[in-house]
Design a protein around this motif. Structure first.
Motif, PDB file in Angstrom:
ATOM      1  N   ALA A  40       0.834  -1.210   0.000  1.00  0.00           N
ATOM      2  CA  ALA A  40       0.000   0.000   0.000  1.00  0.00           C
ATOM      3  C   ALA A  40       0.865   1.254   0.000  1.00  0.00           C
ATOM      4  O   ALA A  40       0.579   2.228  -0.711  1.00  0.00           O
ATOM      5  CB  ALA A  40      -0.923  -0.006   1.210  1.00  0.00           C
ATOM      6  N   LEU A  41       1.935   1.205   0.765  1.00  0.00           N
ATOM      7  CA  LEU A  41       2.875   2.329   0.787  1.00  0.00           C
ATOM      8  C   LEU A  41       3.451   2.563  -0.604  1.00  0.00           C
ATOM      9  O   LEU A  41       3.613   3.716  -1.031  1.00  0.00           O
ATOM     10  CB  LEU A  41       3.996   2.045   1.783  1.00  0.00           C
ATOM     11  CG  LEU A  41       5.156   3.061   1.804  1.00  0.00           C
ATOM     12  CD1 LEU A  41       4.647   4.447   2.212  1.00  0.00           C
ATOM     13  CD2 LEU A  41       6.260   2.593   2.749  1.00  0.00           C
ATOM     14  N   GLY A  42       3.748   1.500  -1.323  1.00  0.00           N
ATOM     15  CA  GLY A  42       4.296   1.645  -2.666  1.00  0.00           C
ATOM     16  C   GLY A  42       3.375   2.422  -3.580  1.00  0.00           C
ATOM     17  O   GLY A  42       3.808   3.340  -4.299  1.00  0.00           O
ATOM     18  N   VAL A  43       2.091   2.080  -3.581  1.00  0.00           N
ATOM     19  CA  VAL A  43       1.110   2.803  -4.404  1.00  0.00           C
ATOM     20  C   VAL A  43       1.061   4.271  -3.993  1.00  0.00           C
ATOM     21  O   VAL A  43       1.057   5.179  -4.837  1.00  0.00           O
ATOM     22  CB  VAL A  43      -0.287   2.159  -4.269  1.00  0.00           C
ATOM     23  CG1 VAL A  43      -1.332   2.994  -5.012  1.00  0.00           C
ATOM     24  CG2 VAL A  43      -0.274   0.738  -4.807  1.00  0.00           C
ATOM     25  N   LEU A  44       1.025   4.523  -2.688  1.00  0.00           N
ATOM     26  CA  LEU A  44       0.941   5.896  -2.190  1.00  0.00           C
ATOM     27  C   LEU A  44       2.192   6.706  -2.519  1.00  0.00           C
ATOM     28  O   LEU A  44       2.113   7.915  -2.786  1.00  0.00           O
ATOM     29  CB  LEU A  44       0.700   5.887  -0.678  1.00  0.00           C
ATOM     30  CG  LEU A  44      -0.678   5.375  -0.233  1.00  0.00           C
ATOM     31  CD1 LEU A  44      -0.734   5.214   1.289  1.00  0.00           C
ATOM     32  CD2 LEU A  44      -1.776   6.334  -0.699  1.00  0.00           C
ATOM     33  N   LEU A  45       3.363   6.060  -2.505  1.00  0.00           N
ATOM     34  CA  LEU A  45       4.597   6.767  -2.852  1.00  0.00           C
ATOM     35  C   LEU A  45       4.553   7.258  -4.295  1.00  0.00           C
ATOM     36  O   LEU A  45       4.902   8.419  -4.590  1.00  0.00           O
ATOM     37  CB  LEU A  45       5.808   5.838  -2.660  1.00  0.00           C
ATOM     38  CG  LEU A  45       6.236   5.539  -1.226  1.00  0.00           C
ATOM     39  CD1 LEU A  45       7.294   4.431  -1.214  1.00  0.00           C
ATOM     40  CD2 LEU A  45       6.786   6.790  -0.537  1.00  0.00           C
ATOM     41  N   TYR A  46       4.124   6.400  -5.205  1.00  0.00           N
ATOM     42  CA  TYR A  46       4.037   6.801  -6.617  1.00  0.00           C
ATOM     43  C   TYR A  46       2.964   7.875  -6.815  1.00  0.00           C
ATOM     44  O   TYR A  46       3.152   8.821  -7.590  1.00  0.00           O
ATOM     45  CB  TYR A  46       3.737   5.586  -7.502  1.00  0.00           C
ATOM     46  CG  TYR A  46       4.958   4.751  -7.785  1.00  0.00           C
ATOM     47  CD1 TYR A  46       5.877   5.144  -8.769  1.00  0.00           C
ATOM     48  CD2 TYR A  46       5.215   3.576  -7.077  1.00  0.00           C
ATOM     49  CE1 TYR A  46       7.012   4.389  -9.026  1.00  0.00           C
ATOM     50  CE2 TYR A  46       6.348   2.813  -7.341  1.00  0.00           C
ATOM     51  CZ  TYR A  46       7.243   3.218  -8.310  1.00  0.00           C
ATOM     52  OH  TYR A  46       8.377   2.474  -8.567  1.00  0.00           O
ATOM     53  N   GLN A  47       1.849   7.724  -6.109  1.00  0.00           N
ATOM     54  CA  GLN A  47       0.786   8.718  -6.232  1.00  0.00           C
ATOM     55  C   GLN A  47       1.222  10.060  -5.656  1.00  0.00           C
ATOM     56  O   GLN A  47       0.913  11.115  -6.208  1.00  0.00           O
ATOM     57  CB  GLN A  47      -0.474   8.217  -5.503  1.00  0.00           C
ATOM     58  CG  GLN A  47      -1.749   8.933  -5.898  1.00  0.00           C
ATOM     59  CD  GLN A  47      -2.109   8.731  -7.364  1.00  0.00           C
ATOM     60  OE1 GLN A  47      -1.973   7.631  -7.888  1.00  0.00           O
ATOM     61  NE2 GLN A  47      -2.530   9.794  -8.037  1.00  0.00           N
ATOM     62  N   TYR A  48       1.978  10.022  -4.567  1.00  0.00           N
ATOM     63  CA  TYR A  48       2.485  11.249  -3.946  1.00  0.00           C
ATOM     64  C   TYR A  48       3.472  11.954  -4.875  1.00  0.00           C
ATOM     65  O   TYR A  48       3.421  13.178  -5.051  1.00  0.00           O
ATOM     66  CB  TYR A  48       3.172  10.898  -2.624  1.00  0.00           C
ATOM     67  CG  TYR A  48       3.846  12.066  -1.937  1.00  0.00           C
ATOM     68  CD1 TYR A  48       3.111  12.961  -1.167  1.00  0.00           C
ATOM     69  CD2 TYR A  48       5.224  12.263  -2.072  1.00  0.00           C
ATOM     70  CE1 TYR A  48       3.728  14.041  -0.533  1.00  0.00           C
ATOM     71  CE2 TYR A  48       5.853  13.328  -1.442  1.00  0.00           C
ATOM     72  CZ  TYR A  48       5.104  14.206  -0.675  1.00  0.00           C
ATOM     73  OH  TYR A  48       5.715  15.284  -0.065  1.00  0.00           O
TER      74      TYR A  48
END
Length: 482
Positions: A287-295
């Motif tokens: 989940a952190l991975g998705v959020l990092l790219y979205q951020y």
């Protein structure tokens, strides 16, 4: 973050580790070092093992890899869960029934002395390379974050980190590790949670919005059904099962902690609850991975060329001082929670399997002490060699080669447990050397030889199968008895 702040954070962290070591190593002897006197609370072992399983490689790589392979890594973790069940219900009862200190002692009883030494030697080789590789990554982060600012050479960084590990493990051994792992797991998971909180705060999201964003994102795709892909579900799931059995259930580093529990039932509870926590921890990383790219997209941040650099770049440069500090402690904790237990396991295996320390009437503690120093120095040399190669692809290839050495271990134990056939013991080391070499050749040429088929994690199964076939060809009339 300033170099002095980084130094203060890391120094404070290691002071905590040394305090834990002081209290856990009182009246410690070889039995304490090797088995923690078999008195560890199962829930403590279970929680601490999460940090050791989520190494520095996982901590940095899994979130970034989401950009390349989505959530397909979760297929592998699903297989892990089945593998842990096999460990709990097959291997744990066996190891407790035999009252083993080193799990490779089983091979001596089942096949003979040569098989025993072959299994232990393959573990020592692969664990030395693997632990050194993980510690190398942590040393690189420390070099960039602190030591470069003062012109301190890399070898001093490596020597310092290994010395710190040696200081808090040389007396208490596995008993100290069980307790320090709980601290390191806490910091590791805190780094992920705080990073997620910082991201959703910067993007003006609430928890529900963040959950919706992650679940609907294309990068959250889990399953890959392409038979040629090295991420195909069936290949990855099966590999997850057998890699867990081989690299956890047949790895002295991991099983030494399980064998510190009071009895078989406690060890089984430990495996069950650890696997549950591990699964949900992996979900957090993905989940952190998705959020990092979205951020990065939301803030117009240029993505680094290497996906491994994504999380460190954002955490240290964009998330603020507090989140950066927690990330730094998290990466150090992730790296050291695997390196410290590896150093202890290497010392244990060499003392028990190679030196047969229990038969020495005197100087047992001194022998263990010298072996512990010896492996510390060996890891230092291996890391310096990694650094001198100056090519991350070469270093990764060396690490991958080390992974092939788990195939013979899986084959040896599988053949021993599933068959009662005896083998010509003196030829077993030759089979164990031949099988990973042949597997590596197949792995490197599979696309041209097998119509585009590319091996993934399942190459371990091929490796183990070749070992089993070789053992079957070494048939001896005298059957095994375990």
């Amino acid at each position: 973050m300033t170099p002095l702040l980084v130094f203060g954070v890391i120094a404070g962290y290691f002071v905590l580790l040394l305090i834990i070591s002081h209290f856990t190593s009182q009246k410690a002897d070889n039995t304490t070092f090797f088995t923690a006197n078999r008195r560890s609370p199962w829930f403590l072992v279970a929680y601490g093992m999460v940090g050791a399983s989520l190494s520095g490689v996982t901590f940095i790589s899994v979130p970034g890899e989401v950009g390349n392979s989505n959530w397909t890594y979760l297929q592998f973790v699903m297989g892990n869960m089945v593998g842990y069940a096999v460990i709990a219900f097959v291997l744990i009862p066996l190891f407790y029934r035999l009252q083993l200190v080193s799990i490779y002692e089983y091979l001596r009883d089942r096949f003979g002395e040569k098989s025993y030494l072959a299994g232990a030697s393959f573990f020592l080789i692969s664990q030395t390379i693997g632990a050194s590789f993980r510690l190398f990554l942590a040393a690189v982060v420390l070099q960039i974050a602190f030591f470069d600012a003062f012109g301190i050479p890399f070898y001093v960084t490596v020597l310092t980190t290994i010395l710190l590990i040696w200081l808090y493990t040389f007396r208490g051994g596995i008993k100290t590790i069980v307790w320090t792992d709980t601290l390191q797991t806490t910091f590791l998971l805190a780094a992920v949670v705080i990073s997620i909180i910082v991201i959703i705060s910067h993007m003006d999201l609430n928890v529900g919005d963040a959950f919706s964003l992650v679940s609907k994102n294309k990068m959250s795709t889990i399953f890959d059904w392409d038979w040629r892909s090295n991420r195909n579900f069936f290949k990855t799931f099966l590999a997850g099962i057998f890699i867990t059995i081989a690299m956890n259930g047949l790895d002295q580093n991991v099983m030494q902690k399980n064998l510190t529990c009071k009895n078989k039932k406690d060890a089984q509870k430990n495996i069950f609850w650890f696997s549950i926590v591990f699964f949900f921890s992996t979900l957090l990383f993905l989940a952190l991975g998705v959020l990092l790219y979205q951020y990065a997209l939301d803030q117009n941040i240029l993505l680094p060329e290497r996906t491994d650099d994504l999380y460190p770049t954002l955490a240290l440069n964009y998330f603020g001082t507090f989140a950066g500090i927690v990330f730094l402690i998290g990466i150090v904790a992730a790296a050291f929670s695997s390196a410290d237990s590896a150093l202890t396991a290497l010392t244990t295996s060499f003392c028990v399997d190679i030196l047969d320390i229990s038969k020495r009437k005197t100087n047992q503690k001194k022998t263990r002490f010298l072996v512990h120093i010896g492996f510390s120095l060996l890891m230092f040399v291996v890391i310096i060699i990694f650094n001198s190669l100056n090519d991350s692809s070469v270093v990764s290839a060396v690490f991958k080669v080390a992974g092939f050495t788990y195939g013979p271990l899986l084959g040896l134990f599988a053949f021993g447990l599933l068959s009662k056939r005896g083998v010509k013991d003196k030829w077993v080391p030759l089979v164990c050397v031949f099988s990973p070499i042949l597997s590596f050749i197949l792995d490197q040429n599979s696309e041209s030889w097998f119509y585009g088929y590319k091996f993934g994690f399942e190459i371990l199964l091929v490796n183990a199968a070749i070992t089993c076939l070789g053992l079957a060809l070494l048939y001896q009339r005298k059957p095994g008895f375990l």
